[in-house]
Structure formats: structure tokens, C-alpha cells
Enzyme design. Structure first.
Site, PDB file in Angstrom:
ATOM      1  N   ASN A 102       0.804  -1.221   0.000  1.00 38.19           N
ATOM      2  CA  ASN A 102       0.000   0.000   0.000  1.00 38.19           C
ATOM      3  C   ASN A 102       0.839   1.276   0.000  1.00 38.19           C
ATOM      4  OD1 ASN A 102      -2.441   1.754   0.837  1.00 38.19           O
ATOM      5  ND2 ASN A 102      -1.036   1.987   2.565  1.00 38.19           N
TER       6      ASN A 102
ATOM      7  N   TYR B  77       2.484  10.713 -10.616  1.00 35.96           N
ATOM      8  CA  TYR B  77       1.625   9.847  -9.803  1.00 35.96           C
ATOM      9  C   TYR B  77       0.754   8.960 -10.692  1.00 35.96           C
ATOM     10  CZ  TYR B  77      -1.693   8.528  -6.118  1.00 35.96           C
ATOM     11  OH  TYR B  77      -2.469   7.826  -5.233  1.00 35.96           O
TER      12      TYR B  77
ATOM     13  N   LYS C 259       0.714   4.784 -10.958  1.00 39.98           N
ATOM     14  CA  LYS C 259      -0.448   3.983 -10.582  1.00 39.98           C
ATOM     15  C   LYS C 259      -1.000   3.192 -11.772  1.00 39.98           C
ATOM     16  CE  LYS C 259      -0.437   5.108  -6.260  1.00 39.98           C
ATOM     17  NZ  LYS C 259      -0.122   4.106  -5.217  1.00 39.98           N
TER      18      LYS C 259
END
Length: 265
Positions: free
Chosen positions: A88, A154, A158
């Protein structure tokens, strides 16, 4: 007690979604190693122990191979093996646009957000397979689905996590190790807390998340519960998927357009 006696590692467990997940895994009987680069790992482990659960804290960098190898080895040594890892840990990388993004910045974001989950799979999967199978859950983002929900660094990281879950699920064929990802929308965590705090102080909290049909941001435990489902036997036939948890945002992904060379308004 879906995780009774199971050995579970959670990275980024010092706060936010990771802390919420570590607490939930422990509440359902899991023996948790709470890992984080910050001292928040210690606080999370202490909270689990105070509640009567089993936990260890591990301070380390999720994007460093040596630290990840030591992390999974600790879980195997102290808890008799490894059944689940929730990779995570992540960083935001700021809000710079494509042309203002420094190479050093995007390199660091990719190191933590994408190489970190890769290392989690590389080192955890053999141990999970040796136990007869289990689950790997990765944290991706709606920003990895399409433009409009994050910075270039980012978003690219992802998107890589989503594909990594698919590739890993295929390459672990026959091992009984399932690999899935969650894709959070706007969630109140340490990463986004300045935004939420500013909105509260300005009396504009109701404006956060207004682009999704639920008209609000999420709380960490709402994401943690989905991660826990994917890690459990309740999701025994879910593999290679990216589960979106965003209040419906990605059903349209509305966004203010930004013309080249101009500032969005």
C-alpha cells in the site's frame, strides 16, 4: 475471523489506508507486520497490541529491495510463513504538470509507487505460494485509469501498478496466489490531509469530492475494507483485477480542461 492465524504484511501502515487495513486485519485474527518508513509503524503496531491483537512494527523503505526482503523474512520468521501482503505504501509526487515535472521527482515516485509493489510481489509471492496460496493486494488509484485525477508522475506510477497486478496474476498461474489492486478515489489520508484541513477551515468541506455521485471524499477504512475483501477467501475467484473505490468518480472522470500553455480555471 477471516484471517485467524494468518501472517499478513501491510506496507504504508503508519497512517491512512495502510493503518486502517492493519487494524482491520488484526481485528479479524491476522498476525500483522505493520511496515512504514516513518515511526507511524510503531504506533500502528502498538494500537493493535493494545486491542489484544498480534503485531510487529517494521521501519523500512518500501522501494528498497533490501528492506522489502528483510520485511517478508521477518514476517515468515516470526509468524511461521506469509499468507497476505498488502503493498500500500506510496507518495504523491506533488501537483506539477508534465512540463514542470523534474526527472528526479518522477524517478522517486516510480521507485516508491511502482517498484515498491514489484518488490513486494517478487519477495512475498514465493513465501505465499509455499503456504499453499494466498493473496497480494496492491494500492493503485483512479489516477492510473485515465487523465484527470493526479499529476503525471503519480498517474503513470499507478497505471503501472494496475498492469503489474495483471501481469503478476498471469505469471503466478498455478500457484494459488491471487494478485489484485484497489483504485482509491479522493480519500482523507496523510497525503491529502492538507487539502481536507484547508477545506474545513474555509468552510468548504462539502466541495471536496463534489465531482463524484456520492458528493464526498472517502475515509481510509472504506478502502481498507475492500483491500481486506480482496485478501480474504471471500474473493477466492477474483484475480488480476483493479477494483475501483471512488464514489463513482471514474464512471465519467469529469475534469476541467487545461489547454497547452495555459492555466486551468
Amino acid at each position: 475471523m477471516r484471517f485467524a492465524g494468518k501472517s499478513i504484511v501491510v506496507t504504508g501502515a503508519g497512517s491512512g489506508i495502510g493503518r486502517a487495513a492493519a487494524l482491520l486485519f488484526a481485528r479479524e485474527g491476522g498476525r500483522v507486520v505493520a511496515a512504514d518508513v516513518s515511526e507511524g509503524a510503531d504506533a500502528t503496531a502498538a494500537a493493535i497490541i493494545d486491542a489484544g491483537g498480534t503485531a510487529l512494527a517494521f521501519r523500512g523503505d518500501a522501494g528498497d529491495e533490501g528492506d522489502v526482503a528483510r520485511l517478508v523474512a521477518l514476517a515468515a520468521e516470526r509468524h511461521g510463513g506469509l499468507d497476505v501482503i498488502f503493498a500500500n505504501a506510496g507518495i504523491s509526487g506533488g501537483l506539477a504538470n508534465l512540463f514542470d515535472t523534474d526527472v528526479a521527482l518522477i524517478t522517486e515516485v516510480l521507485r516508491v509507487n511502482l517498484i515498491g509493489p514489484f518488490l513486494a510481489i517478487k519477495h512475498a509471492a514465493p513465501l505465499i505460494a509455499a503456504r499453499g496460496g494466498g493473496a497480494i493486494v496492491l494500492t493503485a488509484s483512479v489516477a492510473g485509469l485515465r487523465s484527470g485525477a493526479g499529476s503525471p508522475a503519480y498517474s503513470a506510477s499507478k497505471a503501472g501498478v494496475i498492469n503489474l497486478a495483471q501481469v503478476a496474476a498471469q505469471q503466478l498461474s498455478g500457484s494459488n496466489v491471487r494478485v489484485n489492486a484497489i483504485c482509491p478515489g479522493l480519500t482523507e489520508t496523510e497525503m491529502t490531509r492538507p487539502t481536507f484541513d484547508y477545506a474545513r477551515e474555509a468552510g468548504k468541506l462539502d466541495r471536496l469530492g463534489r465531482l463524484n455521485p456520492l458528493r464526498r471524499g472517502a475515509q481510509p477504512d472504506e478502502l481498507a475494507r475492500v483491500a481486506m475483501f480482496l485478501a480474504s477467501d471471500d474473493a477466492s475467484y477474483v484475480n488480476g483485477q483493479a477494483i475501483v473505490v471512488d464514489g463513482g468518480l471514474s464512471s465519467s472522470h469529469p475534469v476541467t480542461r487545461q489547454d497547452y500553455g495555459k492555466t486551468a480555471v
